[in-house]
Design a protein around this motif. Structure first.
Motif, short mmCIF file in Angstrom:
data_model
loop_
_atom_site.label_atom_id
_atom_site.label_comp_id
_atom_site.label_asym_id
_atom_site.label_seq_id
_atom_site.Cartn_x
_atom_site.Cartn_y
_atom_site.Cartn_z
N UNK A 7 3.21 15.71 -2.82
CA UNK A 7 4.53 16.31 -3.05
C UNK A 7 5.36 15.46 -4.01
N UNK A 8 4.93 14.23 -4.26
CA UNK A 8 5.59 13.40 -5.27
C UNK A 8 5.12 13.88 -6.63
N UNK A 9 6.05 14.16 -7.55
CA UNK A 9 5.63 14.61 -8.88
C UNK A 9 4.59 13.67 -9.50
N UNK A 24 -1.86 4.94 3.75
CA UNK A 24 -0.59 5.61 3.44
C UNK A 24 -0.87 7.11 3.38
N UNK A 25 -0.26 7.86 4.28
CA UNK A 25 -0.60 9.28 4.38
C UNK A 25 0.54 10.24 4.09
N UNK A 26 1.71 9.70 3.70
CA UNK A 26 2.82 10.62 3.42
C UNK A 26 3.66 10.11 2.25
N UNK A 27 4.35 11.06 1.65
CA UNK A 27 5.27 10.72 0.56
C UNK A 27 6.40 9.84 1.08
N UNK A 28 6.82 10.08 2.32
CA UNK A 28 7.90 9.27 2.90
C UNK A 28 7.51 7.79 3.00
N UNK A 29 6.26 7.53 3.34
CA UNK A 29 5.78 6.15 3.41
C UNK A 29 5.83 5.49 2.04
N UNK A 30 5.43 6.22 1.01
CA UNK A 30 5.45 5.67 -0.35
C UNK A 30 6.89 5.39 -0.77
N UNK A 31 7.78 6.33 -0.49
CA UNK A 31 9.20 6.13 -0.85
C UNK A 31 9.77 4.91 -0.13
N UNK A 32 9.42 4.74 1.15
CA UNK A 32 9.92 3.60 1.93
C UNK A 32 9.38 2.27 1.40
N UNK A 33 8.13 2.27 0.98
CA UNK A 33 7.52 1.05 0.45
C UNK A 33 8.03 0.72 -0.95
N UNK A 34 8.29 1.75 -1.73
CA UNK A 34 8.61 1.56 -3.13
C UNK A 34 7.34 1.49 -3.95
N UNK A 35 7.45 1.65 -5.27
CA UNK A 35 6.25 1.74 -6.09
C UNK A 35 5.40 0.46 -6.10
#
Length: 114
Positions: A7-9, A24-35
């Motif tokens: 769902x992340x572009x 990492x299984x969700x977009x929310x986890x990626x957003x929380x971690x940062x790039x």
């Protein structure tokens, strides 16, 4: 239900598989971690470092198309990417296989220019 990684572009099914391998299984986890931390986890899970993959992630988290990264911004991201990869030297995610490093040592593979 959480949003999938795709769902992340700019990220698709292959990214979902790679991130899942990194736990990492969700977009929310990626957003929380940062790039940077999310990409670090990808590398530690066995993904090979690739600058385009890194800046695609950064652009996607900003809601921007991958090819929007240009000029000074791209140069700054390259420095961040190189520092991130360098911080993993001595780990399994060092970016070059042991064989490649040995070939470089013996002069079979051209040394990267500084």
């Amino acid at each position: 239900m959480t949003d999938p990684v795709s769902s992340i572009p700019n990220l698709g099914p292959a990214s979902e598989v790679a991130f899942a391998k990194a736990g990492i299984t969700s977009a929310d986890e990626i957003r929380a971690l940062g790039p940077d931390d999310a990409y670090r986890r990808l590398l530690l899970s066995g993904s090979r470092p690739h600058f385009i993959g890194y800046y695609v992630l950064v652009m996607g988290l900003q809601g921007r198309p991958w090819n929007d990264c240009k000029g000074d911004e791209k140069k700054a991201l390259r420095k961040r990417f190189d520092a991130l990869v360098a911080s993993l030297n001595g780990t399994e995610a060092k970016g070059r296989s042991d064989l490649e490093q040995a070939l470089q040592f013996f002069g079979v593979v051209e040394r990267p220019k500084a």
